[in-house]
Design an enzyme around this catalytic site. Structure first.
Site, PDB file in Angstrom:
ATOM      1  N   CYS A  54       0.829  -1.210   0.000  1.00  0.00           N
ATOM      2  CA  CYS A  54       0.000   0.000   0.000  1.00  0.00           C
ATOM      3  C   CYS A  54       0.860   1.255   0.000  1.00  0.00           C
ATOM      4  CB  CYS A  54      -0.927   0.001   1.215  1.00  0.00           C
ATOM      5  SG  CYS A  54      -2.151  -1.316   1.206  1.00  0.00           S
TER       6      CYS A  54
ATOM      7  N   CYS B 103      13.923   7.260  -6.887  1.00  0.00           N
ATOM      8  CA  CYS B 103      12.525   6.862  -6.649  1.00  0.00           C
ATOM      9  C   CYS B 103      12.200   7.213  -5.202  1.00  0.00           C
ATOM     10  CB  CYS B 103      12.308   5.387  -6.941  1.00  0.00           C
ATOM     11  SG  CYS B 103      13.064   4.257  -5.751  1.00  0.00           S
TER      12      CYS B 103
END
Length: 471
Positions: free
Chosen positions: A260, A425
């Site tokens: 998530c 990232c």
């Protein structure tokens, strides 16, 4: 800025005071209810002593008192539950592992249904990013133990039940000791090692495991390790449902598993799956057979078109390493080693590249701030929505999921024209994978200029730009 910091400190102090007062209020209410119950019992006994011995007392359910009938009447009216089912619910014990997006709605409905004892296991603390889906926590609960926060909320929903908070990380040393205290276990976690741990522990303890998962706009739900011998309504008491290892004998590679926090999730989707976990637990407690439960079936929910479906799962494997008649795994192991992944998903840090191929945030900042005329290509491999939220000045967005075919070739060609290249990232995991792919393809004389930002944008925010959002 000073005034804002001062106000934030004052608000934090007021929240602590409010939380303490809410705890006092909860205790006072509970003591009042208990005293009222004692008074009612005494008053009733005195009244009956005044009546003739031939006058019958009012008859309630076999074991249900007046308050329980009044409180749970709407579900007692259901033929699927009834008085007997409610009696089972009130005396049942359910363990919820994970007080997050799935665990919160699941535990809330179990408490509302009157499950006699609920255990909540979670090692983490409440963060602001949790609250959009973890509905037992509030803003004032930030930095508070999730297990304690959830337990407090459940007690405020139903003061008639017992709630135990376990502020620990479940592992091979404590899993069986905790699980053996309960009848049913709900897997509301978000990492592979804990799923295998829960499966093996539940098989050993002969407890059904109701396993849910949610990611992005999708959710899944099934029941592992169901045993008909515990249900008198079953016709074949020898039936045993498949366990998690029957369906997934070997864990997937760590880099292939999303979460998530890395891929996102819609809060309402976790609410759907968590609520259905509670429903399956209630049905299981009430005595529904395996054909009525999600045994040997997996429910699939797609939030994008609001559709449900089920797929057949393979039956119990006769050669299963854990649940077969001759298991090869007879005790709990180190599941992080077994899965080659960490159980604490939020701290996941992959080491794909050697150290000389990585660069620290401070080193990157120095290179970006230098007056060098050499071109420094900063490649952000997050998806477009993440890139729109925040990015380092000068970065170009090349989403990892699109770096295939001609797009990847174009990126490699662009790298050949640059003096320095740094892949970025969120946490420094996806960027390593892209950098590794480039290093495997590009010529040797370009290798030394290719780097990956160690720790990703989280580390950049911590070490360089404290105003950079952490999500």
């Amino acid at each position: 800025m000073d005034r804002i910091n001062h106000l934030e400190c004052e608000i934090a102090e007021l929240r602590q005071i409010l939380s303490a007062k809410e705890g006092e209020l909860y205790t006072a209410r509970k003591e009042l209810i208990q005293q009222q119950q004692v008074n009612v019992i005494k008053q009733t006994d005195n009244q009956y002593q005044q009546f003739d011995v031939h006058v019958n007392k009012t008859q309630y359910g076999d074991k249900l008192p007046k308050w329980a009938i009044e409180r749970y009447s709407r579900q007692i009216l259901l033929s699927d539950i009834g008085v007997l089912g409610q009696e089972k619910i009130c005396t049942s014990k359910v363990l919820v592992v994970g007080a997050g997006g799935l665990g919160c709605p699941a535990a809330m409905y179990l408490a509302g249904a009157g499950v006699g004892e609920i255990g909540i296991v979670d090692y983490d603390t409440v963060e602001l990013t949790n609250i959009h889906r973890q509905i037992l926590h509030a803003e004032c609960d930030q930095n508070v133990s999730k297990a304690e926060s959830a337990a407090q909320s459940l007690r405020s929903i139903n003061s008639r039940i017992n709630v135990t908070a376990y502020n620990v990380q479940l592992n091979s040393a404590n899993a069986l000791e905790i699980i053996n205290k309960y009848d049913i276990v709900l897997d509301c976690t978000d990492n592979v090692p804990t799923r295998y741990l829960l499966n093996d522990a539940c098989v050993t303890a002969k407890k059904p495991l109701i396993s849910g998962s949610a990611l992005k706009m999708e959710g899944q739900l099934t029941i592992y390790g169901y045993r008909a011998e515990n249900n008198p309504n079953e016709k074949d008491h020898t039936y045993i449902g498949p366990c998690y290892r029957c369906v997934f004998p070997a864990p997937p590679p760590a880099h292939a598993v999303s979460s998530c926090s890395s891929s996102g999730v819609c809060g309402a989707v976790t609410g759907v799956i968590g609520s259905l976990q509670a429903l399956e637990a209630i049905k299981c407690i009430a005595g529904h057979t395996h054909k009525q439960l999600l045994v040997e079936r997996m429910l699939l929910f797609d939030g994008e078109d609001t559709s449900f479906g089920t797929v057949r799962l393979r039956p119990r494997c006769e050669q299963c390493a854990v649940c077969s008649d001759q298991p090869t795994v007879t005790q709990l192991v180190d599941y992080e080693v077994f899965c080659k992944a960490q159980a604490k998903e939020k701290d996941l840090e992959l080491n794909i590249l050697p150290s000389h191929c990585r660069i620290s945030p401070i080193q990157l900042a120095e290179k970006l701030n230098s007056n060098s005329e050499q071109r420094h290509l900063l490649v952000d491999v997050r998806n477009e929505e993440e890139f729109k939220m925040c990015s380092i000045d000068g970065a170009v967005n090349k989403p990892i999921e699109r770096l295939q075919g001609k797009r990847f070739e174009d990126l490699v060609n662009d790298i050949r024209k640059c003096s320095q290249v740094t892949f970025v990232c969120r946490r420094g995991n996806d960027s390593q994978m892209v950098a590794k792919k480039v290093l495997e393809l590009i010529e040797k004389d370009h290798i030394d200029k290719i780097k990956d930002l160690k720790g990703g944008l989280h580390a950049w925010s911590r070490d360089v730009d404290h105003e950079f959002p952490v999500y």
